[in-house]
Design a protein around this motif. Structure first.
Motif, PDB file in Angstrom:
ATOM      1  N   GLN A  44       0.829  -1.212   0.000  1.00  0.00           N
ATOM      2  CA  GLN A  44       0.000   0.000   0.000  1.00  0.00           C
ATOM      3  C   GLN A  44       0.858   1.255   0.000  1.00  0.00           C
ATOM      4  O   GLN A  44       0.488   2.258  -0.624  1.00  0.00           O
ATOM      5  N   MET A  45       1.998   1.215   0.661  1.00  0.00           N
ATOM      6  CA  MET A  45       2.919   2.348   0.620  1.00  0.00           C
ATOM      7  C   MET A  45       3.372   2.610  -0.810  1.00  0.00           C
ATOM      8  O   MET A  45       3.419   3.757  -1.275  1.00  0.00           O
ATOM      9  N   THR A  46       3.692   1.547  -1.517  1.00  0.00           N
ATOM     10  CA  THR A  46       4.141   1.680  -2.910  1.00  0.00           C
ATOM     11  C   THR A  46       3.033   2.240  -3.792  1.00  0.00           C
ATOM     12  O   THR A  46       3.257   3.140  -4.611  1.00  0.00           O
ATOM     13  N   MET A  47       1.820   1.730  -3.618  1.00  0.00           N
ATOM     14  CA  MET A  47       0.699   2.220  -4.415  1.00  0.00           C
ATOM     15  C   MET A  47       0.404   3.684  -4.103  1.00  0.00           C
ATOM     16  O   MET A  47       0.078   4.468  -5.003  1.00  0.00           O
ATOM     17  N   ALA A  48       0.519   4.058  -2.835  1.00  0.00           N
ATOM     18  CA  ALA A  48       0.285   5.458  -2.452  1.00  0.00           C
ATOM     19  C   ALA A  48       1.284   6.379  -3.128  1.00  0.00           C
ATOM     20  O   ALA A  48       0.926   7.447  -3.648  1.00  0.00           O
ATOM     21  N   ARG A  49       2.546   5.972  -3.146  1.00  0.00           N
ATOM     22  CA  ARG A  49       3.581   6.777  -3.799  1.00  0.00           C
ATOM     23  C   ARG A  49       3.307   6.888  -5.292  1.00  0.00           C
ATOM     24  O   ARG A  49       3.429   7.963  -5.888  1.00  0.00           O
ATOM     25  N   GLU A  50       2.910   5.789  -5.910  1.00  0.00           N
ATOM     26  CA  GLU A  50       2.622   5.798  -7.347  1.00  0.00           C
ATOM     27  C   GLU A  50       1.419   6.673  -7.675  1.00  0.00           C
ATOM     28  O   GLU A  50       1.309   7.197  -8.794  1.00  0.00           O
ATOM     29  N   CYS A  51       0.519   6.849  -6.716  1.00  0.00           N
ATOM     30  CA  CYS A  51      -0.665   7.698  -6.917  1.00  0.00           C
ATOM     31  C   CYS A  51      -0.390   9.158  -6.583  1.00  0.00           C
ATOM     32  O   CYS A  51      -1.309   9.995  -6.650  1.00  0.00           O
ATOM     33  N   GLY A  52       0.848   9.470  -6.208  1.00  0.00           N
ATOM     34  CA  GLY A  52       1.217  10.864  -5.995  1.00  0.00           C
ATOM     35  C   GLY A  52       1.060  11.391  -4.593  1.00  0.00           C
ATOM     36  O   GLY A  52       1.004  12.617  -4.393  1.00  0.00           O
ATOM     37  N   ALA A  53       0.999  10.516  -3.591  1.00  0.00           N
ATOM     38  CA  ALA A  53       0.913  10.971  -2.205  1.00  0.00           C
ATOM     39  C   ALA A  53       2.274  11.445  -1.733  1.00  0.00           C
ATOM     40  O   ALA A  53       3.244  10.688  -1.753  1.00  0.00           O
ATOM     41  N   GLU A  54       2.339  12.718  -1.290  1.00  0.00           N
ATOM     42  CA  GLU A  54       3.612  13.259  -0.782  1.00  0.00           C
ATOM     43  C   GLU A  54       4.020  12.620   0.530  1.00  0.00           C
ATOM     44  O   GLU A  54       5.191  12.586   0.883  1.00  0.00           O
ATOM     45  N   GLY A  55       3.029  12.142   1.275  1.00  0.00           N
ATOM     46  CA  GLY A  55       3.321  11.536   2.563  1.00  0.00           C
ATOM     47  C   GLY A  55       2.254  10.537   2.949  1.00  0.00           C
ATOM     48  O   GLY A  55       1.259  10.336   2.232  1.00  0.00           O
ATOM     49  N   LEU A  56       2.467   9.898   4.095  1.00  0.00           N
ATOM     50  CA  LEU A  56       1.546   8.882   4.592  1.00  0.00           C
ATOM     51  C   LEU A  56       1.251   9.143   6.060  1.00  0.00           C
ATOM     52  O   LEU A  56       2.078   9.690   6.793  1.00  0.00           O
ATOM     53  N   VAL A  57       0.071   8.702   6.480  1.00  0.00           N
ATOM     54  CA  VAL A  57      -0.260   8.667   7.902  1.00  0.00           C
ATOM     55  C   VAL A  57      -0.777   7.264   8.203  1.00  0.00           C
ATOM     56  O   VAL A  57      -1.730   6.801   7.555  1.00  0.00           O
ATOM     57  N   PHE A  58      -0.137   6.581   9.141  1.00  0.00           N
ATOM     58  CA  PHE A  58      -0.565   5.232   9.506  1.00  0.00           C
ATOM     59  C   PHE A  58      -1.585   5.284  10.639  1.00  0.00           C
ATOM     60  O   PHE A  58      -1.477   6.089  11.557  1.00  0.00           O
ATOM     61  N   PHE A  59      -2.555   4.413  10.567  1.00  0.00           N
ATOM     62  CA  PHE A  59      -3.508   4.220  11.643  1.00  0.00           C
ATOM     63  C   PHE A  59      -3.392   2.767  12.096  1.00  0.00           C
ATOM     64  O   PHE A  59      -3.733   1.852  11.346  1.00  0.00           O
ATOM     65  N   THR A  60      -2.914   2.529  13.248  1.00  0.00           N
ATOM     66  CA  THR A  60      -2.370   3.363  14.317  1.00  0.00           C
ATOM     67  C   THR A  60      -0.962   2.861  14.641  1.00  0.00           C
ATOM     68  O   THR A  60      -0.529   1.824  14.108  1.00  0.00           O
ATOM     69  N   TRP A  61      -0.262   3.556  15.547  1.00  0.00           N
ATOM     70  CA  TRP A  61       1.033   3.047  15.994  1.00  0.00           C
ATOM     71  C   TRP A  61       0.873   1.679  16.641  1.00  0.00           C
ATOM     72  O   TRP A  61       1.691   0.782  16.437  1.00  0.00           O
ATOM     73  N   GLU A  62      -0.171   1.506  17.405  1.00  0.00           N
ATOM     74  CA  GLU A  62      -0.378   0.232  18.089  1.00  0.00           C
ATOM     75  C   GLU A  62      -0.519  -0.921  17.096  1.00  0.00           C
ATOM     76  O   GLU A  62      -0.071  -2.038  17.357  1.00  0.00           O
ATOM     77  N   ALA A  63      -1.131  -0.652  15.921  1.00  0.00           N
ATOM     78  CA  ALA A  63      -1.261  -1.681  14.887  1.00  0.00           C
ATOM     79  C   ALA A  63       0.011  -1.820  14.065  1.00  0.00           C
ATOM     80  O   ALA A  63       0.362  -2.919  13.611  1.00  0.00           O
ATOM     81  N   LEU A  64       0.732  -0.713  13.870  1.00  0.00           N
ATOM     82  CA  LEU A  64       1.964  -0.727  13.072  1.00  0.00           C
ATOM     83  C   LEU A  64       3.152  -1.294  13.831  1.00  0.00           C
ATOM     84  O   LEU A  64       4.058  -1.883  13.221  1.00  0.00           O
TER      85      LEU A  64
END
Length: 381
Positions: free
Chosen positions: A343-363
C-alpha cells in the motif's frame, strides 16, 4: 445550558492571560502515525521508550488523542466529567518533542458521545444533538451557533495552552445517517414549510462510508427520495463549512500560522450516497487547511488504488496530499509487513507526498521490518 455558557466564558477570561508560543514549521514531515499511548502516558519511562521506537521507525510526526467524546488535556472549558486525563497531552508533547517528533493532536470536532449516544455535554444541551433512528445521538448540530462556539472554544484552549505543532481535525462532518437537527427543522419549516421530522421514516438503502461501499450502513430510502432532501444536504454542508471557517479563524487569532490538517473520508462522499456533507475541497480552496489525509481504508489493491487516484485527482496540485493507511480498522486489516509495504508503494505511485498510519499500536509489530521503507518514502534517490 447556563452551566456550559459559564464554562466557555470562564475559559475565555483564563485564556486571555496565556501567552501563546510561536508556531512550528507548516510542514509536518513525510510520515505520521495516529497513536493512542494511553497506558504509556501514565509511565514516563514507557512513554519515552515508545517515542524512541516511533522515531526509530522513521516517523516524523505524531497524531495523539486530543478530543473525541472526552478531552485529554487540562481543560477548563469542557465539563469536569468529560476530562479523561489532565496530564496525557502534556506528557506526550514533552516526550515526543524530546525525540524530535512533531505533534498534531487529533480533535474530533462533532463527536460528543457518538453512536453510543449523547455524552454529558449533550445531555445538558439536548437541542444541540442530531436526531436519527428514533433518538438524539452523540453528534453536535453544526447549525447550532452555541454548539459551534463550544467546540471552537475547546480548540482555542488547546492550541493556546500547549506547544502543539499543528492541529489535526477529524469528524468535521455530519453523522452518516438520515436524520435532522432542531435548527435545521426550524429553518426548513420556516423557509420551505416542510417538517424534516415527518419525512424521516422507515426504509433501507446503502450509503457509502469511509471504507467504501462494502462497509455500508442502513439508511432511510423514503426520506432521501423526498424533493427537499438535496436542499437539506446543501444546508448541512453549509453549516459544516461555517464551523470549519470558525475553527480556522480562531486558530489564526490564538496562534497565527499554526497548521491545520484534516482526516476526511474521501471524494466519493460528494456523491448522493453519503450524508456526511464534508466539503473538504472548499476547505482547501479557502485556505482553511494546510494539508489533508483522506482515508485509504481499503483492503484490496483495486479498491485502494481507486480511492487513492480519485482523491489525488481532486486535491489541487501543490497542496500537500497524504494517504491514511489503515493497518487495522473496523473495515479490515493488513496482515503483514508485505501488505503494508504494497500500500505504501501504491500510495507513492498515486502521488501521495506523505503517509499517515492508523495506528502506531497496529503498526508497531511491523515497525522494525518496515523502518527502511518508511525512512526512504518520498526521498529522491
Amino acid at each position: 445550558m447556563s452551566h456550559t455558557r459559564a464554562l466557555i466564558a470562564a475559559a475565555a477570561i483564563a485564556l486571555a492571560g496565556i501567552v501563546s508560543s510561536t508556531a512550528a514549521s507548516e510542514s509536518p514531515g513525510r510520515i505520521g502515525v495516529y497513536a493512542r499511548l494511553y497506558e504509556e502516558a501514565a509511565d514516563q519511562a514507557r512513554l519515552r521508550e515508545a517515542m524512541k521506537q516511533i522515531k526509530a521507525a522513521g516517523i516524523d510526526f505524531l497524531l495523539p488523542a486530543g478530543k473525541g467524546s472526552v478531552v485529554y488535556w487540562d481543560s477548563r472549558v469542557a465539563p469536569e466529567e468529560l476530562v479523561r486525563s489532565r496530564t496525557y497531552l502534556d506528557q506526550v508533547l514533552k516526550c515526543a518533542h524530546a525525540e524530535g517528533l512533531k505533534v498534531y493532536p487529533v480533535f474530533c470536532v462533532a463527536t460528543e458521545g457518538g453512536e453510543a449516544g449523547p455524552n454529558a455535554l449533550l445531555k445538558r444541551n439536548p437541542s444541540w444533538a442530531f436526531f436519527y433512528e428514533g433518538a438524539r445521538r452523540g453528534y453536535i448540530d453544526p447549525g447550532n451557533a452555541e454548539a459551534r462556539r463550544y467546540e471552537v472554544s475547546l480548540i482555542t484552549e488547546l492550541v493556546t495552552k500547549y506547544s502543539v505543532d499543528g492541529l489535526s481535525l477529524d469528524y468535521c462532518r455530519c453523522p452518516n445517517r438520515v436524520g435532522y437537527t432542531d435548527t435545521g427543522r426550524a429553518e426548513f419549516l420556516k423557509q420551505h414549510n416542510v417538517d424534516l421530522a415527518k419525512i424521516v421514516s422507515a426504509g433501507s438503502e446503502t450509503l457509502d462510508t469511509e471504507g467504501g461501499k462494502r462497509a455500508a450502513r442502513s439508511a432511510t430510502a423514503s426520506a432521501r427520495a423526498h424533493p427537499i432532501w438535496p436542499e437539506w444536504q446543501k444546508w448541512k454542508t453549509a453549516q459544516i463549512n461555517t464551523l470549519a471557517r470558525e475553527i480556522r479563524a480562531a486558530v489564526n487569532k490564538a496562534k497565527p500560522g499554526l497548521p491545520i490538517s484534516s482526516y476526511v473520508w474521501g471524494y466519493h462522499t460528494y456523491t448522493n450516497k453519503s450524508e456526511v456533507c464534508q466539503d473538504w475541497v472548499t476547505w482547501i480552496n479557502e485556505g482553511i487547511l494546510d494539508w489533508i489525509n483522506p482515508s485509504g481504508y481499503r483492503y484490496t489493491d483495486a479498491a485502494f488504488l481507486e480511492a487513492a487516484r480519485l482523491n489525488r485527482e481532486h486535491v489541487p496540485k501543490g497542496f500537500p496530499f497524504y494517504i491514511t493507511i489503515g493497518v487495522k480498522t473496523s473495515h479490515g486489516a493488513l496482515k503483514d509487513a508485505a501488505e503494508i509495504r504494497k500500500q505504501m508503494t501504491m500510495a507513492r505511485e498515486c502521488g501521495a507526498e506523505g503517509l499517515v498510519f492508523f495506528t502506531w499500536e497496529a503498526l508497531r509489530p511491523f515497525a522494525s521490518e518496515l523502518a527502511g521503507d518508511i525512512q526512504s518514502y518520498g526521498r529522491t534517490k
